[in-house]
Enzyme design. Structure first.
Site, mmCIF file in Angstrom:
data_model
loop_
_atom_site.group_PDB
_atom_site.id
_atom_site.type_symbol
_atom_site.label_atom_id
_atom_site.label_comp_id
_atom_site.label_asym_id
_atom_site.label_seq_id
_atom_site.Cartn_x
_atom_site.Cartn_y
_atom_site.Cartn_z
ATOM 1 N N HIS A 140 0.769 -2.204 2.032
ATOM 2 C CA HIS A 140 1.813 -3.294 2.211
ATOM 3 C C HIS A 140 3.302 -2.605 1.927
ATOM 4 C CE1 HIS A 140 3.348 -7.270 2.600
ATOM 5 N NE2 HIS A 140 3.961 -7.354 1.527
ATOM 6 N N CYS B 101 4.679 -6.380 8.460
ATOM 7 C CA CYS B 101 5.644 -6.000 7.029
ATOM 8 C C CYS B 101 6.283 -4.846 7.041
ATOM 9 C CB CYS B 101 4.637 -6.071 5.730
ATOM 10 S SG CYS B 101 3.284 -4.952 5.708
#
Length: 497
Positions: A447, A122
């Site tokens: 994230h 990510c």
């Protein structure tokens, strides 16, 4: 200092020429092999070394006889099955492949595809989406042709980025950045690290951003510095001797330091620009303290600002995160952070910008007044079902001739002389076009996602392969202050006139 040696490694039917850094342990060599083959590090077995034992993570590469084997033309043998990310089972759908009745809707829709997460990637996907928002970079890459050293790592990564952006521009489904990831890991082995369970480790998005910028700068130097390079002039002075130091440098991020006093990025910029250094004093013949600050001496087309949210915490041996809320603007003015020389260059364009804004505001006000006057004059007469009186006609004509309304339009086409410098002069103002955010307590975990401004002014959050419509209010809420997503890197585009 690194000490490298090239040796052939045979894996199945494939043979790879690998430049081995003999000063690093066996784990680093395995990371290189993972980048080339996709075989997870914990599944890699390398044989053919001096002593007959398989390569271990802590093996001393200089003691393994690599150089002797290379001189004798020998190959190392590698074993291990791959669980590398495979190409998509179904072909990516491109706009030109759609039926004609769907093609027009696809090209006019406010849509941009997401990027598939290839295993804790990510951080990379978010960087790529933000870079894709820089339209001028896409143009430079479209025209890019590798130079004489076309087989270098920087040429390979630049080519992979060009091809990836071309896929994103044409795709109607999610895109898998497999080739770009493999080359990135080959060039920068830290992005190929695996955890204890064999899964790829999360990485710092800012480090990925810097790696890509470093590569592009090596391959397309002038264009990258023009697009992203921030010129800085550092002026320092020694209070004890009066000596001064002036240094010029170029950076690809404009940093915002975060302390307990910082509530807005402008306050963090000021702290980051202040500098204290211990330098050699010629007058004293010894080291002395020099203090001063840096100022922007050259503006880029795209300004990347970094909120320095992470610092290394020795007790946990990891990057800890500063959660403090720091607001950032949609329109950033960097005039106050510029050198006096650059301020003087910006002044004429800034004055013209303000004048144009005043003129546009006046035109909007006059147009609104004309609309109200027209409604106020016409409506009663239409209701009465009669023609306008002479007095009303005179009043309308007088208003039109005075320029107060736009009821009567000139039949003569208005001609304007085109300014050859139009759109080329910096003003010091920048418009926000992308934000990279992080959720979690450490740069190497949590994230990352990206938030990108679309051509029609709307915003899209790219959570890997998932595009999510967002508003400007959603973006401005990314200031931090909790465990939700907060701004880490912001990309601004120069507003020129």
């Amino acid at each position: 200092m690194s000490h490298t040696c090239a040796i052939a490694v045979k894996w199945g039917k494939e043979t790879y020429e690998v430049d081995v850094d003999l000063t690093l342990p066996g784990a680093a060599f395995k990371a290189q092999l993972f980048s080339l083959t996709g075989v997870p590090v914990d599944r890699i077995k390398v044989t053919g070394l001096k002593g007959g034992k398989p390569l271990a993570d802590d093996s001393d590469m200089q003691a393994c006889g690599i150089e002797d084997l290379a001189r004798r033309g020998k190959k190392l043998m590698m074993f291990g099955s791959t669980t590398v990310v495979e190409a998509p089972k179904e072909d990516v759908k491109f706009v030109e492949d759609l039926p004609e009745n769907e093609r027009e809707a696809a090209t006019t829709a406010n849509y941009s595809p997401g990027l598939v997460n290839l295993g804790n990637t990510c951080y990379m996907n978010s960087v790529l989406q933000c870079l894709y928002a820089a339209k001028d970079l896409r143009g430079v890459l479209e025209a890019y042709v590798p130079g004489r050293d076309q087989h270098s790592g920087s040429a390979a990564l630049t080519t992979a980025l060009r091809e990836l952006f071309a896929d994103v521009a044409r795709a109607r489904d999610t895109v898998m950045p497999v080739r770009f990831l493999n080359i990135l890991r080959q060039m920068y082995p830290q992005f190929a690290q695996h955890g204890p369970q064999g899964a790829p480790m999360q990485q710092d998005a800012e480090e990925c951003w810097s790696a890509v910028m470093q590569t592009l700068n090596a391959e397309i130097d002038g264009d990258v510095k023009r697009l992203f390079g921030v010129g800085l002039r550092r002026e320092l002075k020694c209070a004890a001797t009066g000596e001064t130091r002036v240094e010029d440098s170029e950076e690809f991020t404009f940093k915002c330091n975060i302390t307990i006093e910082v509530n807005h990025v402008s306050e963090g910029f000021k702290i980051a620009l202040n500098d204290t250094r211990e330098l050699r004093s010629e007058a004293l013949g010894a080291d002395a303290i020099f203090e001063g600050s840096s100022r922007i001496s050259k503006l880029p087309e795209y300004l990347t600002t970094q909120l320095v949210r992470f610092y290394y915490k020795t007790d946990i041996r990891a990057k800890a995160k500063i959660l403090r809320a720091v607001t950032f603007p949609v329109v950033l003015d960097v005039y106050e952070f510029c050198t006096e020389e650059l301020k003087n260059e910006l002044e004429p364009a800034r004055k013209l910008k303000l004048k144009r804004e005043d003129d546009e505001a006046l035109q909007r006000m006059n147009a609104k007044k004309a609309e109200l006057d027209a409604v106020g004059t016409d409506t009663p007469m239409e209701d009465a079902g009669t023609a306008p009186t002479d007095a009303a006609a005179v009043e309308t004509a007088d208003a039109s001739s005075s320029g107060a309304t736009a009821v009567v339009a000139s039949t003569e086409p208005e001609t304007k002389e085109v300014d050859p410098l139009e759109g080329t002069r910096f003003t010091g103002f920048y418009d926000l076009i992308a934000v990279l955010t992080h959720k979690g307590r450490s740069a190497d975990s949590g994230h990352y996602v990206s938030w990108v401004k679309q051509a029609d002014g709307s915003w899209t959050e790219f959570d890997d392969e998932t595009p999510i419509p967002k508003t400007e209010e959603d973006v401005l809420a990314l200031k931090g202050g909790g465990d939700h997503h907060m701004g880490y890197l912001m990309l601004y585009k120069a507003r020129k006139i």
